[in-house]
Design a protein around this motif. Structure first.
Motif, PDB file in Angstrom:
ATOM      1  N   LYS A  28       0.831  -1.206   0.000  1.00 21.06           N
ATOM      2  CA  LYS A  28       0.000   0.000   0.000  1.00 21.06           C
ATOM      3  C   LYS A  28       0.864   1.254   0.000  1.00 21.06           C
ATOM      4  O   LYS A  28       0.600   2.206  -0.732  1.00 21.06           O
ATOM      5  N   GLU A  29       1.907   1.231   0.832  1.00 16.88           N
ATOM      6  CA  GLU A  29       2.817   2.374   0.900  1.00 16.88           C
ATOM      7  C   GLU A  29       3.538   2.591  -0.434  1.00 16.88           C
ATOM      8  O   GLU A  29       3.649   3.727  -0.911  1.00 16.88           O
ATOM      9  N   LEU A  30       3.998   1.499  -1.051  1.00 12.85           N
ATOM     10  CA  LEU A  30       4.682   1.600  -2.342  1.00 12.85           C
ATOM     11  C   LEU A  30       3.748   2.157  -3.415  1.00 12.85           C
ATOM     12  O   LEU A  30       4.142   3.002  -4.226  1.00 12.85           O
ATOM     13  N   VAL A  31       2.513   1.692  -3.423  1.00 12.53           N
ATOM     14  CA  VAL A  31       1.537   2.148  -4.428  1.00 12.53           C
ATOM     15  C   VAL A  31       1.238   3.635  -4.225  1.00 12.53           C
ATOM     16  O   VAL A  31       1.162   4.389  -5.204  1.00 12.53           O
ATOM     17  N   GLN A  32       1.095   4.056  -2.981  1.00 12.36           N
ATOM     18  CA  GLN A  32       0.846   5.476  -2.715  1.00 12.36           C
ATOM     19  C   GLN A  32       2.001   6.332  -3.223  1.00 12.36           C
ATOM     20  O   GLN A  32       1.784   7.377  -3.832  1.00 12.36           O
ATOM     21  N   LYS A  33       3.216   5.888  -2.961  1.00 10.77           N
ATOM     22  CA  LYS A  33       4.375   6.634  -3.440  1.00 10.77           C
ATOM     23  C   LYS A  33       4.390   6.697  -4.966  1.00 10.77           C
ATOM     24  O   LYS A  33       4.659   7.736  -5.557  1.00 10.77           O
TER      25      LYS A  33
ATOM     26  N   TYR B  20      10.130   5.187  -5.155  1.00 10.87           N
ATOM     27  CA  TYR B  20       9.717   3.974  -4.454  1.00 10.87           C
ATOM     28  C   TYR B  20      10.580   2.819  -4.934  1.00 10.87           C
ATOM     29  O   TYR B  20      11.230   2.895  -5.967  1.00 10.87           O
ATOM     30  N   ASN B  21      10.574   1.750  -4.179  1.00  9.81           N
ATOM     31  CA  ASN B  21      11.381   0.571  -4.478  1.00  9.81           C
ATOM     32  C   ASN B  21      10.647  -0.285  -5.514  1.00  9.81           C
ATOM     33  O   ASN B  21       9.774  -1.089  -5.165  1.00  9.81           O
ATOM     34  N   GLU B  22      10.995  -0.107  -6.781  1.00  9.55           N
ATOM     35  CA  GLU B  22      10.312  -0.826  -7.865  1.00  9.55           C
ATOM     36  C   GLU B  22      10.495  -2.334  -7.752  1.00  9.55           C
ATOM     37  O   GLU B  22       9.566  -3.102  -8.029  1.00  9.55           O
ATOM     38  N   LYS B  23      11.689  -2.764  -7.359  1.00  7.97           N
ATOM     39  CA  LYS B  23      11.956  -4.201  -7.230  1.00  7.97           C
ATOM     40  C   LYS B  23      11.048  -4.817  -6.166  1.00  7.97           C
ATOM     41  O   LYS B  23      10.452  -5.875  -6.390  1.00  7.97           O
TER      42      LYS B  23
END
Length: 57
Positions: free
Chosen positions: A24-29, A36-39
């Protein structure tokens, strides 16, 4: 917590919930055009697709 009953151990269930929160945090970023950390994002998405496929979701 009902969702934890689908895992072998409580710890595994909690680990998975943590990954969902992390996703969720990655998607928000990503949506906010922040770095964000794509990997890690791809790794979690791949895991979720695998689980969805196994359980025909």
């Amino acid at each position: 917590m009902k969702q934890l009953n689908t895992y072998d151990t409580k710890e595994k269930g909690e680990e998975t919930l943590t990954k969902i929160d992390e996703l969720k945090e990655l998607v928000q970023k990503k949506q906010n055009a922040q770095p964000y950390n794509e990997k890690k994002h791809r790794e979690i998405i791949t895991m979720l697709k695998y689980v969805a496929n196994i359980f025909e979701l």
